[in-house]
Enzyme design. Structure first.
Site, mmCIF file in Angstrom:
data_model
loop_
_atom_site.group_PDB
_atom_site.id
_atom_site.type_symbol
_atom_site.label_atom_id
_atom_site.label_comp_id
_atom_site.label_asym_id
_atom_site.label_seq_id
_atom_site.Cartn_x
_atom_site.Cartn_y
_atom_site.Cartn_z
ATOM 1 N N HIS A 1 0.825 -1.203 0.000
ATOM 2 C CA HIS A 1 0.000 0.000 0.000
ATOM 3 C C HIS A 1 0.866 1.263 0.000
ATOM 4 C CE1 HIS A 1 -3.904 -2.074 1.622
ATOM 5 N NE2 HIS A 1 -3.550 -2.474 0.416
ATOM 6 N N GLU B 1 0.914 3.960 1.770
ATOM 7 C CA GLU B 1 1.402 4.462 3.062
ATOM 8 C C GLU B 1 2.644 3.681 3.501
ATOM 9 O OE1 GLU B 1 -1.570 3.309 2.158
ATOM 10 O OE2 GLU B 1 -3.104 3.867 3.608
ATOM 11 N N CYS C 1 -5.757 1.483 5.755
ATOM 12 C CA CYS C 1 -6.305 0.219 6.253
ATOM 13 C C CYS C 1 -5.630 -0.131 7.582
ATOM 14 C CB CYS C 1 -6.089 -0.887 5.221
ATOM 15 S SG CYS C 1 -4.374 -1.452 5.111
ATOM 16 N N CYS D 1 -1.770 -0.789 7.331
ATOM 17 C CA CYS D 1 -0.984 0.442 7.231
ATOM 18 C C CYS D 1 -1.029 1.220 8.537
ATOM 19 C CB CYS D 1 -1.490 1.302 6.077
ATOM 20 S SG CYS D 1 -1.077 0.585 4.469
HETATM 21 ZN ZN LIG Z 1 -3.121 -0.175 3.723
#
Ligand SMILES: [Zn+2]
Length: 161
Positions: free
Chosen positions: A79, A81, A105, A108
């Site tokens: 992801h 981040e 999420c 993260c």
């Molecule tokens: Zn994430």
């Protein structure tokens, strides 16, 4: 010229703009997310977008969402981040601020908390009802990480690349 330039981008507009530009680098056909991490004194430290790890070529790994875990992007994609956190090689991210185009999420959120990031500015929260985002907010609240939605000014930015 003593007159001040009007319509200058605010810090929030500038950094969210960088996050949105970063998202445009993503090869995910469904969801493009971008991140930008900045210091307390508004210096850009890192950027990221969702993609596969280094060496895992897009032609060899699946971007699909359906089917077996092994054959879906969920097994492989990093992801934005987490990429922004991992891309930073300059030392500590303690006390920094993260701009991200989509609310982080739970996975993260763990990395954000452990990296010492202290504030999140997000754009979309379109998965607010998902368990992943609820779990994320539960951890962020417990860890006292602030988060606020970016208020778009409606300013249009146009560029030629
Ligand atoms: Zn994430």
């Amino acid at each position: 010229m003593s007159e001040r330039r009007k319509n200058v981008l605010s810090w929030d507009e500038y950094f969210m703009g960088i996050a949105k530009l970063s998202a445009m680098r993503s090869k995910d056909p469904c969801t493009q997310v971008g991140s930008c991490i900045v210091s307390i004194d508004n210096k850009i430290l890192s950027m990221g977008y969702n993609g596969f790890p280094i060496g895992c070529a897009d032609k060899d790994f699946p971007w699909g969402k359906n089917g077996d875990f092994f054959d879906s992007k969920y097994a492989y994609a990093v992801h934005s981040e987490l990429n922004a956190i991992l891309n930073y090689r300059g030392g500590s991210l303690e006390g920094t601020r993260l701009y991200v185009t989509l609310f982080p999420c739970n996975e993260c959120a763990k990395a954000i908390i452990q990296a010492g990031i202290k504030e999140i500015v997000y754009d979309s929260d379109q998965y607010a009802d998902s368990d992943a985002v609820k779990a994320s907010k539960r951890m962020l609240d417990a860890a006292k990480i602030g988060y606020r939605r970016h208020i778009a000014s409606g300013k249009q930015i146009q560029m030629e690349v």
